[in-house]
Design a protein around this motif. Sequence first.
Motif, PDB file in Angstrom:
ATOM      1  N   ARG A   1      10.753  -1.654  -2.510  1.00 14.06           N
ATOM      2  CA  ARG A   1       9.755  -2.521  -3.142  1.00 14.06           C
ATOM      3  C   ARG A   1       9.215  -1.882  -4.419  1.00 14.06           C
ATOM      4  N   TRP A   2       8.975  -0.575  -4.363  1.00 18.57           N
ATOM      5  CA  TRP A   2       8.542   0.132  -5.571  1.00 18.57           C
ATOM      6  C   TRP A   2       9.582  -0.034  -6.679  1.00 18.57           C
ATOM      7  N   ALA A   3      10.834   0.164  -6.339  1.00 11.23           N
ATOM      8  CA  ALA A   3      11.902   0.088  -7.333  1.00 11.23           C
ATOM      9  C   ALA A   3      11.990  -1.309  -7.931  1.00 11.23           C
ATOM     10  N   GLU A   4      11.858  -2.333  -7.081  1.00  5.22           N
ATOM     11  CA  GLU A   4      11.939  -3.712  -7.554  1.00  5.22           C
ATOM     12  C   GLU A   4      10.817  -4.028  -8.544  1.00  5.22           C
TER      13      GLU A   4
ATOM     14  N   GLN B   1       1.445  -1.240  -5.915  1.00  7.58           N
ATOM     15  CA  GLN B   1       2.611  -1.370  -6.796  1.00  7.58           C
ATOM     16  C   GLN B   1       2.282  -2.221  -8.026  1.00  7.58           C
ATOM     17  N   TYR B   2       1.538  -3.289  -7.822  1.00  6.72           N
ATOM     18  CA  TYR B   2       1.165  -4.148  -8.941  1.00  6.72           C
ATOM     19  C   TYR B   2       0.242  -3.397  -9.890  1.00  6.72           C
TER      20      TYR B   2
ATOM     21  N   ASN C   1       8.523  -5.325 -13.681  1.00 12.02           N
ATOM     22  CA  ASN C   1       7.240  -5.273 -14.382  1.00 12.02           C
ATOM     23  C   ASN C   1       7.181  -4.229 -15.494  1.00 12.02           C
ATOM     24  N   VAL C   2       8.125  -3.290 -15.500  1.00  8.50           N
ATOM     25  CA  VAL C   2       8.089  -2.234 -16.512  1.00  8.50           C
ATOM     26  C   VAL C   2       9.425  -2.093 -17.235  1.00  8.50           C
ATOM     27  N   MET C   3      10.481  -1.786 -16.488  1.00  8.62           N
ATOM     28  CA  MET C   3      11.753  -1.466 -17.133  1.00  8.62           C
ATOM     29  C   MET C   3      12.364  -2.658 -17.854  1.00  8.62           C
TER      30      MET C   3
ATOM     31  N   ASP D   1       0.843  -1.192   0.000  1.00 10.44           N
ATOM     32  CA  ASP D   1       0.000   0.000   0.000  1.00 10.44           C
ATOM     33  C   ASP D   1       0.882   1.247   0.000  1.00 10.44           C
ATOM     34  N   VAL D   2       0.308   2.398   0.332  1.00  2.00           N
ATOM     35  CA  VAL D   2       1.065   3.646   0.236  1.00  2.00           C
ATOM     36  C   VAL D   2       2.196   3.729   1.259  1.00  2.00           C
ATOM     37  N   THR D   3       2.183   2.858   2.248  1.00  2.00           N
ATOM     38  CA  THR D   3       3.259   2.882   3.250  1.00  2.00           C
ATOM     39  C   THR D   3       4.445   2.023   2.841  1.00  2.00           C
TER      40      THR D   3
END
Length: 264
Positions: free
Chosen positions: A102-105, A150-151, A110-112, A95-97
């Motif tokens: 984790r965001w970077a991973e 994040q997903y 999933n994108v880069m 979630d937002v916390t």
Amino acid sequence: MTGVDLSGKGVVVTGAGRGIGRAIADLFATRGARVVVNDLDAEAAGSVAREVGGHAVPGDAASEAGVEALIAAARDAVGEVDVFCANAGIAGAGDVTTGEDRWAEMLDVNVMAHVRAARLLVPGWVERGDGRFVVTASAAGLLTSLGSVQYAVTKHAAVAFAEWLAATYGDRGLAVHCICPQGVNTRMLANAGSRRGILTRDTALEPEQVAGALWDAMTAGEFLVLPHPQVRDYTVRRAAEHERWLAGMRKLQRRLDHPDPEEQ
């Protein structure tokens, strides 16, 4: 690339040690492709490669160095890469916390990972007027993913990147397909926890069904691959009645927050 004749074509499938990636690798091999099976799990990659008569190239398919190494090894194994299936992905609650790491991973995988592969492959494909890029995204990329911001965000970004590729290079020989299933009987679904009920509300499919839907979309020349056809209706409703759709999502969120013991 005209049609879907994969005979002798070089195909890379990332995250192919199990699940959807494995099913795609198997299907493409039966269509005559020379398949490179990539997975972080070297044992799984090797096992699938032996099953499909392909080449195992285990390792990282997300970092810049990892993608460069994968494509170089794939070219050594099968020659030119004609089709790249960016299938590897990660999920998990958040979630937002949730912290930056984790965001970077998740952005990385999933994108880069898709961006880095396209950077190396698309210019050559455009020059010769022939190439195919497959992104395994998710219905979450068209709708959302309750319980994992994040997903939801990274899968939306994966869809957006695939759309951009198709819009920009679709008239220059690049075929792009974006797979957006709901629940599929994979390890990712098994680890979905309380969100599993939402993901399987329209029945969980087998990975082979997803691979089959991809093949059908390739044959029809369609960008969007919807193994669960009802996702199209959900997406239309989301666009046409956004407030109503958000109200429905909040209702589902309340069910996650206060589950009915009889549904457990």
